[in-house]
Structure formats: C-alpha cells, structure tokens
Write an enzyme that holds these catalytic residues in place. Structure first.
Site, short mmCIF file in Angstrom:
data_model
loop_
_atom_site.label_atom_id
_atom_site.label_comp_id
_atom_site.label_asym_id
_atom_site.label_seq_id
_atom_site.Cartn_x
_atom_site.Cartn_y
_atom_site.Cartn_z
N SER A 174 0.85 -1.19 0.00
CA SER A 174 0.00 0.00 0.00
C SER A 174 0.88 1.24 0.00
O SER A 174 2.04 1.19 0.44
CB SER A 174 -0.88 0.00 1.25
OG SER A 174 -1.47 1.26 1.48
N TYR B 231 -0.07 0.08 10.79
CA TYR B 231 -0.47 -0.30 9.44
C TYR B 231 0.66 -0.04 8.45
O TYR B 231 1.00 -0.90 7.62
CB TYR B 231 -1.72 0.48 9.03
CG TYR B 231 -2.18 0.19 7.62
CD1 TYR B 231 -2.69 -1.05 7.28
CD2 TYR B 231 -2.08 1.19 6.63
CE1 TYR B 231 -3.11 -1.30 5.97
CE2 TYR B 231 -2.51 0.93 5.34
CZ TYR B 231 -3.02 -0.32 5.01
OH TYR B 231 -3.43 -0.57 3.72
#
Length: 327
Positions: free
Chosen positions: A159, A185
């Site tokens: 990501s 994350y």
C-alpha cells in the site's frame, strides 16, 4: 541482478481494470490461491482468474461468508484458514500440499487496517502478525508447490501506507512506544513490500518470482471500517455525502481498478524474467528520491515507492527476524 524500480510503460494505467489486464491470457491448467479472495479486490482477483481458466482456491476465516460472496465465481474452491493462527495456516497449507498440485499464482491480498491495538497469541501486534507474518508462514509452507510450478509468481499486496512508517526493528510490536494505528499499518505494509524483495531474491533461482503492489485507495471494501468517516472525507476518499470518490488519477479507484495491478503482476508476460519490485497502476513504480519525497507525499496521484520499502538489506533482515518470530 535486482530488477530496477523503473516503469516499463506497460500500456495500462491507473484506470485499467483487472479485466483489461488479463484480456487474452489463458490460465487453463494453472492453480491460484488468493487470500482475502472473497471480499474487495481479492474477490475481483478471484473472479477474473477463474474466468481466465485458472483453478482458484480461496482460504477463508469464515467459509460460509466466502461461499455467499463467491456465488458469481463458479468453481472457486473454499478452504478454512485464519491468517493470524499458525496452526490454521499450517493445516491449510498441508492440505493443499497433500493434493500434489503445483501453485502457479499466490496473491496475498488479505489484511487488516488501522485497527485498535490487539495482539495475537504470541503477543505480536495484530496488523504486523496478520498482514506480514501470516503470509510469511503461508509462503514458506507452500514453498514446495511454488517451486513445482516452474514459474510461480507471489503477489504481496502492500500500500501507499508505506509512507506512514518503515519497519521499526527495535520495537516491532509497540512494546516500548505508543501505539498508533496508522504507524502499525504502515509498518506492516512496508513489511509486505520488503517481503517481496527478499522472497524474489531467494526464489528466482527456482523459478519463483515476487512482486509487491499498491492497489490504490478503495474505501468501499470494508478494509477502512476502523477509520472515522470524517477522516476519509478529509483525505478526499469520500465526498460530502459520504460516497466514495472515484478519481484514478489521484489513486481513488473502483474495486475492479484496484485489483488490476495485482492481476497484472500475477499474469502479464511483460514481467517475465522480472521480480522483486513494487508496482502500481499496472506498472513498476519509480523510486522516490530524497529531493522528490516532499512532493510525492503531498500529491497522492504521483506514483513511486520510498527507498526504505525496497531496500535489500532491510528485506534480508526482515526475513531473518520473521523466521525467528514464526519458528
């Protein structure tokens, strides 16, 4: 030699869909496993791979939910697996290996995002444990099947969240620093990118190549359920009425567009002989230089990968640490 982070000018782009990039590719006789293959971009990847002729296996923590979601993908096999549970990963991999089938494509799409602090049974922070360590275990257990395919590809779904954090080796599990959901994350997504670098180095001599992908921002997949709606609006992902913004030029994509880069990496002949790179918009991403980093961070539409997410030394260190953590 390491494949350079230089675009190929593939002919596809941010608005390309998974159906676009797989057009004309026949996967008859090929076998694919797609984690997270019953929701979001994983579901779309499962659908188009199956439509192209592949035998598709979807491991699912909730098999009944998976069956309901995959009704439009006839013939997809569903097996039980919970990524955060080592015994469950081992059982799934063992059953697949016992089938004797080679594994041509493994798309590691399952993941969690910006969750409250949770830990697995070993005390490991849950985003790192699920997004990285779960897939690390799975790939290593499935290694004989990947080698047997004689040309397998492993796709690690990373990501642009890499921008939030490198892998902090000194405190992977937030035992000595304050927990922040997006830091955790980001660390897990950087780990996903580094995993592809070292996996490719270790596997290419046996025909196993690996790629990391940034799918884009797709807010209607359930992944962002822990993020407040006002934060998504502030980020430009939702409009004032709470509807998803669709603007692939700024990486705000549909599910079909979001699945495209992973499917392209898994199937495109343009990538034959290549690997160990981070990709987005159906192409290899350029490396973000120190001079360009501020501009890259300020403009989400600019493609690129930060050097720490593809650094070979960090990738090798992460592999060694992961071996110890999963031993």
């Amino acid at each position: 030699m390491t494949t350079p982070q230089q675009p190929l000018h593939s002919g596809f782009g941010a608005a390309s869909t998974a159906q676009d990039v797989i057009k004309g590719i026949d996967l008859t006789g090929k076998v694919a496993i797609v984690t997270g293959g019953y929701s979001g971009i994983g579901l779309e990847a499962s659908r188009v791979l199956r439509a192209a002729g592949a035998d598709v296996v979807v491991p699912a923590r909730d098999p009944e939910r998976a069956r309901a979601a995959l009704t439009q993908a006839d013939g997809v096999e569903i097996e039980e697996m919970d990524l955060i549970d080592p015994a469950s990963v081992g059982a799934f991999a063992g059953k697949f290996l016992a089938s004797g089938r080679p594994l041509d494509i493994l798309i590691d799409s399952a993941g969690i995002m910006a969750t409250p602090l949770r830990r697995d049974a070993h005390g490991y922070e849950s985003q790192f444990a699920t997004n990285h360590l779960g897939h690390f275990r799975l790939v290593n257990r499935l290694w004989p099947a990947l080698v047997a395919a004689r040309g397998a590809r492993v796709i690690s779904v990373s990501s642009r969240g890499i921008r939030f954090s490198p892998v902090v080796f000194e405190d992977l599990h937030f035992e000595r620093r304050a927990y922040e959901p997006f830091l955790a994350y980001g660390q897990s997504k950087t780990a996903n990118a580094l995993f592809a670098v070292e996996l490719d180095r270790r596997g290419r001599g046996q025909g196993v190549r690996a790629f990391a992908v940034h799918p884009g921002t797709i807010v209607d997949t359930g992944l962002a359920k822990h993020i407040p709606e006002e934060s998504l609006r502030a980020a430009g992902a939702l409009d004032e009425e709470g509807r998803p913004v669709r603007d692939p030029a700024r990486q705000h994509k549909t599910v079909a567009q979001g699945a495209a880069t992973g499917v392209w990496c898994a199937t495109s002949p343009q990538l034959d002989g290549l690997g160990g790179v981070y990709c987005e918009n159906c192409d290899i991403s350029p490396l973000v230089t120190a001079e360009d980093e501020a501009g890259w961070r300020a403009h989400p539409g600019l493609p690129g990968v930060l050097p720490y997410a593809v650094a070979p030394q960090a990738a090798a260190r992460l592999w060694e640490v992961s071996e110890r953590l999963t031993a």
